[in-house]
Each structure stands twice: as C-alpha cells, then as structure tokens.
Design an enzyme around this catalytic site. Structure first.
Site, PDB file in Angstrom:
ATOM      1  N   HIS A  34      33.357  12.952 -27.662  1.00  0.00           N
ATOM      2  CA  HIS A  34      33.764  12.589 -26.355  1.00  0.00           C
ATOM      3  C   HIS A  34      35.078  13.238 -25.983  1.00  0.00           C
ATOM      4  CE1 HIS A  34      30.492   9.850 -26.329  1.00  0.00           C
ATOM      5  NE2 HIS A  34      31.110   9.175 -27.177  1.00  0.00           N
ATOM      6  N   ASP A  82      23.957  11.742 -32.023  1.00  0.00           N
ATOM      7  CA  ASP A  82      24.561  10.571 -31.489  1.00  0.00           C
ATOM      8  C   ASP A  82      23.684   9.998 -30.452  1.00  0.00           C
ATOM      9  OD1 ASP A  82      27.423   9.184 -32.305  1.00  0.00           O
ATOM     10  OD2 ASP A  82      26.951   8.992 -30.303  1.00  0.00           O
ATOM     11  N   HIS A 138      25.206   8.450 -27.978  1.00  0.00           N
ATOM     12  CA  HIS A 138      26.026   8.571 -26.752  1.00  0.00           C
ATOM     13  C   HIS A 138      26.066  10.066 -26.668  1.00  0.00           C
ATOM     14  CE1 HIS A 138      27.413   4.795 -28.568  1.00  0.00           C
ATOM     15  NE2 HIS A 138      27.771   4.491 -27.325  1.00  0.00           N
TER      16      HIS A 138
END
Length: 362
Positions: free
Chosen positions: A149, A186, A188
C-alpha cells in the site's frame, strides 16, 4: 525436494505501534482518536510482531525438508529512493525513534518502526539476490511491516516502504533483469505498487483482490497503466466470498497469457494471506495457496528459469497466516502441489454417504 530460502530478521519485530502511546502530529492524533472512539469494540493495531512469531512457531513445530533460513539486512537510502521520493524518505527518517500517526488509515510508527521497515525492504532485496545468484530457485522474504500500500510519497495501510517494489527496482537496476512480473494475491489491492509502476512498461503488475469499495478502494478493471505501459497493469477485482476456483481461473485465463506475452526475467509475488476465510474477506483455502504457488512455479519455469520470490504482505488471523505461509513454503520446497476442492463438496459427499442407508427401502 528443492532448496528454498526463507529470509527473516528479528529487527522487523521492532515495529510495534501501541495506540495507548502519545502520538504526533497532534491534528492527526485527534482525528484518529475520534474514529477509534466510534468503534463498537476496542481497537488494537492489527499489524503486530505476533504475526511473524506465529509463522516461526509453526515452522518449528512442523519443519519443512529443504527449507533454509537466512537473515536479512537493511535497505540503503539509494535502494529505497528508486521507488520513493527523497522528500518522503526525509520525512519518514525524521520519525526514527518516535511515535507518530501517518494518516487516517491508522498507519503508525513506533520508536523502532523505521529500522524495521528498512530491514523489511532490504530483506526483500536479499531474497531476490539469492535467486539471481542461483543459491536457490525460490525464496520467501518473511517481513513486516508490509509494503504494497506504500506509495512513492505516502505511507498507507500499515505500510511504510513498498518492499516488493524496492526489490523489483533493485532487480532491474542492479541485477540485470530487464522485465519483472509482480503478482499480488493479497485480499487488498496493492495501490502503492500499481502507482509506482503505473507508467513503467518493463514491470508488469497483476493484482487479484476483493473489489472496491473494499480497502483501499482502487484496483478497478479499467486501471491498466498509462503511456507505453498501457496494458502492463492488470487488475482482477473479485466479489466477497470468491475463493480457490476464481483465483486459479484468473491465473490460467489471464495471468498465464499475460506472462507469455511479457516474458519476465524474474517473478515476484506479493503474498498476503488475508484471502483465507479466517480474515473474512475472501474464501481461499490452504490447499488453494499451495495450488497457486504451484502455478507460479510453472510460470517461472516456463519464462525465467524458475526464478521466483515471495514477499509477505497481509494476513491478520494468526492461524491462517501461519498455515498459509507454510503451505506456500512446502510447495516451494518440492512437496506435492495440492488440488483444492470446491469448499464444502467433500463434506456434503461424506454426509450423503452417512445418510444414504436411511432412505433405502428394506
């Protein structure tokens, strides 16, 4: 049996935000305290040292033949600066030894966090170097804080430095890899990795994840890169509850032809274990993680002499994180690639066998 190296360094445990501590800056602290106060249950920082301790404990309890453990190292400023701006790095380094909130995503640092993040990124580099030096065909960087991220100028989603991006940039800049394929499974979306390589035609980014509005809200089908890199960003957003079949179909029908076209020199995997149902986002099983790993091995053998590196991302249920990681390492070490069943079918068949005699006429 194949030799696989898992890279691990105790220094990554030094990242330990404690929400009861006094945080800087004051304005963000107030906003986050307000958000946390509105939750129905007390909130603890979910990305904690126990994640890697759980993996360690399972590997000690159930060792894998062919698995070797090596230490990590800290990334240098220059290595980090290949994917993060110098102003961002200056800001992050200024927080060494401090407690601070970095954004309203509740990304935070503790006094040992910057050192841990440097080691996480450097350990991902060490894993890539081991594979490029042919000390092992595959390696797994067991690191935290996670990285996918983290954007060029911003920490997000518990991530400070983008570990897999730092490793990919190092492979290209220092190790002679012209084309790098990054696969992110993942739950996300890896918004930071996508952002870093958005206009880079020599890095292909394939991301399968739970669809927006699930955090971080990006990763739409139409996000495909820009300029000469148009088409080298591939997003596969999934509905809640999608599992092994959907992941494997995406790998067969989308990833395989994309990799054949791209012809990578090395494949990196952002391996999060929150797609397991224990994390309540998707429905991948341990056998599914093993099968996905086997698929990645085949891709790597076909296109880049088997060069394959995994970098740990998310996964916050300790049981599924540890067991999912072990499932991947077992396949990398040469164990049989499992064939996942459709969830529940075997149980229904067993129940049918149990009850069948009750319905038979005498």
């Amino acid at each position: 049996m194949h030799k696989v190296i898992a890279f691990y360094d105790d220094r990554v445990l030094a990242h330990e935000p404690n929400i009861d501590a006094d945080f800087l800056p004051q304005r963000i602290d107030k906003r986050i305290r307000h958000l946390l106060a509105g939750l129905p249950v007390p909130w603890k920082y979910p990305e904690h040292p126990g994640r890697l301790k759980a993996i360690q404990h399972l590997l000690e309890k159930a060792p894998i033949a062919g698995l070797h453990i090596e230490g990590g190292r800290a990334a240098t400023h220059d290595q980090l600066a290949r994917v993060h701006t110098t102003s961002y790095l200056s800001d992050i380094f200024s927080l060494r030894g401090k407690n601070a909130w970095l954004d309203v995503d509740t990304t935070a640092v503790s006094p040992g966090s910057i050192d841990a993040a440097e080691v996480a990124a450097g350990t991902a580099i060490a894993a890539v170097e081991a594979v490029m030096e042919k000390r092992a065909k595959s390696a797994f960087a067991l690191v935290r804080p996670p990285g996918h991220h983290a954007e060029p100028v911003r920490a997000r989603g518990f991530c400070l430095f983008n570990n897999v991006a730092v490793a990919a940039a190092h492979a290209r800049s220092a190790l002679g890899c012209e084309r790098v394929l990054i696969v992110d499974w993942d739950a996300h979306h890896g918004n930071g990795t996508q952002d870093i390589f958005w206009a880079e035609p020599d890095v292909m980014f394939f991301d399968i994840h739970r669809a927006a509005p699930f955090y971080p809200g990006s990763g739409h089908l139409e996000e495909v890169g820009a300029g000469l890199a148009e088409g080298t960003t591939i997003n596969v957003p999934l509905p809640a509850g999608a599992g092994d079949e959907a992941y494997l179909k995406a790998f067969r029908d989308i990833l395989a032809p994309a990799a054949a076209w791209f012809k990578p020199d090395i494949i990196l995997v952002s391996a999060g274990f929150d797609p397991h149902w224990h994390d309540l986002a998707l429905n991948v099983s341990y056998e599914g993680f093993g099968a996905l790993t086997g698929f990645m091995q085949q891709l790597a053998e076909q296109h880049c002499d088997g060069r394959l590196v995994f970098v740990l991302e998310g996964g916050y249920n300790l049981e599924s994180l540890a067991n999912g990681t072990r499932a991947v390492l077992a396949v990398l070490a040469g164990n049989t690639v499992p064939v996942p069943d459709t969830c529940g079918v075997a149980e229904v068949q067993a129940a049918a066998d149990f009850h069948r005699t009750a319905f038979q006429a005498e």
